[in-house]
Design an enzyme around this catalytic site. Sequence first.
Site, PDB file in Angstrom:
ATOM      1  N   ALA A 147     -92.261  53.413 -26.600  1.00  0.00           N
ATOM      2  CA  ALA A 147     -91.402  52.304 -26.164  1.00  0.00           C
ATOM      3  C   ALA A 147     -90.374  52.655 -25.093  1.00  0.00           C
ATOM      4  O   ALA A 147     -89.878  51.770 -24.409  1.00  0.00           O
ATOM      5  CB  ALA A 147     -90.677  51.710 -27.367  1.00  0.00           C
ATOM      6  N   GLY A 194     -87.830  50.942 -22.948  1.00  0.00           N
ATOM      7  CA  GLY A 194     -87.711  49.706 -23.719  1.00  0.00           C
ATOM      8  C   GLY A 194     -87.935  48.402 -22.974  1.00  0.00           C
ATOM      9  O   GLY A 194     -87.735  47.332 -23.535  1.00  0.00           O
ATOM     10  N   ASP A 230     -98.316  51.850 -24.313  1.00  0.00           N
ATOM     11  CA  ASP A 230     -97.972  51.982 -22.891  1.00  0.00           C
ATOM     12  C   ASP A 230     -97.848  53.484 -22.661  1.00  0.00           C
ATOM     13  O   ASP A 230     -96.767  54.064 -22.767  1.00  0.00           O
ATOM     14  CB  ASP A 230     -96.661  51.243 -22.604  1.00  0.00           C
ATOM     15  N   CYS A 281     -99.448  52.814 -16.118  1.00  0.00           N
ATOM     16  CA  CYS A 281     -99.067  52.418 -14.761  1.00  0.00           C
ATOM     17  C   CYS A 281     -99.681  53.423 -13.811  1.00  0.00           C
ATOM     18  O   CYS A 281     -99.036  53.954 -12.911  1.00  0.00           O
ATOM     19  CB  CYS A 281     -97.564  52.281 -14.589  1.00  0.00           C
TER      20      CYS A 281
HETATM   21  C1  LIG Z   1     -94.934  54.836 -19.842  1.00  0.00           C
HETATM   22  S1  LIG Z   1     -93.556  55.199 -20.759  1.00  0.00           S
HETATM   23  C2  LIG Z   1     -93.281  53.729 -21.681  1.00  0.00           C
HETATM   24  C3  LIG Z   1     -92.508  52.690 -20.935  1.00  0.00           C
HETATM   25  C4  LIG Z   1     -92.041  51.548 -21.821  1.00  0.00           C
HETATM   26  N1  LIG Z   1     -93.137  50.914 -22.502  1.00  0.00           N
HETATM   27  C5  LIG Z   1     -91.270  50.509 -21.062  1.00  0.00           C
HETATM   28  O1  LIG Z   1     -91.837  49.498 -20.664  1.00  0.00           O
HETATM   29  O2  LIG Z   1     -90.058  50.709 -20.867  1.00  0.00           O
HETATM   30  C6  LIG Z   1     -94.238  56.245 -21.957  1.00  0.00           C
HETATM   31  C7  LIG Z   1     -93.296  56.690 -23.026  1.00  0.00           C
HETATM   32  O3  LIG Z   1     -94.046  57.388 -23.996  1.00  0.00           O
HETATM   33  C8  LIG Z   1     -93.234  58.395 -24.544  1.00  0.00           C
HETATM   34  N2  LIG Z   1     -94.107  59.348 -25.246  1.00  0.00           N
HETATM   35  C9  LIG Z   1     -94.682  60.472 -24.782  1.00  0.00           C
HETATM   36  N3  LIG Z   1     -95.378  61.063 -25.751  1.00  0.00           N
HETATM   37  C10 LIG Z   1     -95.264  60.313 -26.850  1.00  0.00           C
HETATM   38  C11 LIG Z   1     -95.723  60.418 -28.180  1.00  0.00           C
HETATM   39  N4  LIG Z   1     -96.478  61.445 -28.560  1.00  0.00           N
HETATM   40  N5  LIG Z   1     -95.374  59.453 -29.055  1.00  0.00           N
HETATM   41  C12 LIG Z   1     -94.610  58.420 -28.679  1.00  0.00           C
HETATM   42  N6  LIG Z   1     -94.108  58.275 -27.444  1.00  0.00           N
HETATM   43  C13 LIG Z   1     -94.443  59.205 -26.534  1.00  0.00           C
HETATM   44  C14 LIG Z   1     -92.510  58.931 -23.345  1.00  0.00           C
HETATM   45  O4  LIG Z   1     -91.351  59.622 -23.755  1.00  0.00           O
HETATM   46  C15 LIG Z   1     -92.215  57.643 -22.573  1.00  0.00           C
HETATM   47  O5  LIG Z   1     -90.960  57.160 -22.939  1.00  0.00           O
END
Ligand SMILES: C[S@@+](CC[C@H](N)C(=O)[O-])C[C@H]1O[C@@H](n2cnc3c(N)ncnc32)[C@H](O)[C@@H]1O
Length: 526
Positions: A329, A332, A399, A452
């Site tokens: 998330a 966020g 995401d 993305c």
């Molecule tokens: C593409 S960003 C998400 C953007 C968010 N959905 C938004 O719209 O603001 C991916 C996120 O996944 C997190 N992430 C990376 N590995 C992860 C894991 N094993 N479990 C959960 N989150 C993870 C990262 O820290 C990052 O914040």
Amino acid sequence: MSGYEGDGGNAGSQDGGPRDGGRSFDDDRRNSSGRQRSASRSRGDDRSRTSQAPSERRKRTDPARMAAFDVLREVDESDAYANLVLPPLLRERHIRGRDAGFATELTYGTLRLRGRYDAILATCVDRPLPGLDPALLDALRLGAHQVLGMRVPVHAAVSETVGLARNRVGAGPAQMVNAVLRRVSERPLDEWLSILEKEAPDALTGLAATESHPLWIARAMREALAGNGRDADEIGDLLAADNVSPRVTLVARPGLVDVSDEAAWGDVDLVAGRWASTALRLEGSDPSGIPAVREGLAGVQDEGSQLVTLALAGAPLEGRDERWLDLCAGPGGKAALLAALAAQRGATLVANEVAPHRARLVEKTLAALPDGAVEEVRTGDGREVGADEPGAYDRVLVDAPCTGLGALRRRPESRWRRTPSDLGALTALQRELLASALDAVRPGGVVAYVTCSPHLAETQLVVSDVLKKRDDVERLDTPAAVRSAVRAGGGADEIPLSDRDDVQLWPHVHGTDAMHLTLLRKMDRR
Ligand SMILES: C[S@@+](CC[C@H](N)C(=O)[O-])C[C@H]1O[C@@H](n2cnc3c(N)ncnc32)[C@H](O)[C@@H]1O
């Protein structure tokens, strides 16, 4: 990790396109040479200048150019993000208005077009560029951008950059800057670009140089176009679109703020987004003064991000629709839109994020949501959620952390930082996260896999690899869900989508980041 709106992104900056030569920066305070007039000179008071010794006067460097140079050095030396370093530095040095605009264009434009300028500089310097002092190379790039990308008159661009180099790098390098920039200025941009095209071993290498992308990214983008049923020859338009800073797009979080509520939007010009009912485009660059944004009722969010989130929320679902999960998330942006949509239907959102500091950002972003919309913001590894809570959710968003190659227009330096070797670890993580999401959703529930990045290894290949190992998942008609998410009157039939069951958006086609969306349903075998 990809660059994201709401993540301190540079959405607030508008740093002009590359091939149009940019804007010229001439007004009362920044004269037609792109040079800042001091406050005393603007008042017609030249006393401070005349009382200085000539040697002191020579040392004075334009603060806007100095700021741009200092940011470039920090990006290079500390792996900093320009969009996080520049705004506080401008504030700290009291650089405002047109001068701040000049510094911003100079910084982001130079970073983004670094590949183009390096290719040009390589023909003007008699030794390999990688052997140069990195600070000297940054000064040369800044000078090249002023001459070729910003319509700063040559004499001003050269003399100011020479002064900057003398001040920051040394007298010897400053002489070299003078000689090299004079060679750069011997031809207009179009002539340089034709030379780069002609001298390249093949068309794609030429395009990568002229449009300033690492060759591996240009190649991956071209494969992604073809793999998504588009003409590979669109690659030039796609790469060019990466070089134009996106307009600031806002999301009006449904149920929190109405598009027609004038008080909430304050004194800014907004126009409806092209596709998403929640999207508003800001005619300007600074959203921070908008009351709805300050209060968290709205946020800065790319329209593609909004569209994929709306498509997940609107995907057809039979039976229970009460508990939604955002598996990754932080910070966020999508969670806030999802939670707002969930609240309208009496559902709740669990927002999960592995990085504690990013989980705190999620909490902040969700702070304005009504009671009951958010069940929990938790810090945890998304790969474990499926095993810990099998079948617990009705809709799940993955995401996934990705290369961010679809959002290069937002992070000017990121194309130079990413390497093909990033892909291995990311795609392994993406597969595990998607598998966990499919375990966490109930039979009949829906999972959205989003990146993305349009890179085929991060999109189609991840989905097909995960599905190969399971017989309990079906692909949904993702284009139909995206069309249903297009706002009324927005021309759902007009949104160009390929004849596939997933969706790839493109900056040069949709005006969005290159977001990928695959919608999947866990089969109900009862
Ligand atoms: C593409 S960003 C998400 C953007 C968010 N959905 C938004 O719209 O603001 C991916 C996120 O996944 C997190 N992430 C990376 N590995 C992860 C894991 N094993 N479990 C959960 N989150 C993870 C990262 O820290 C990052 O914040």
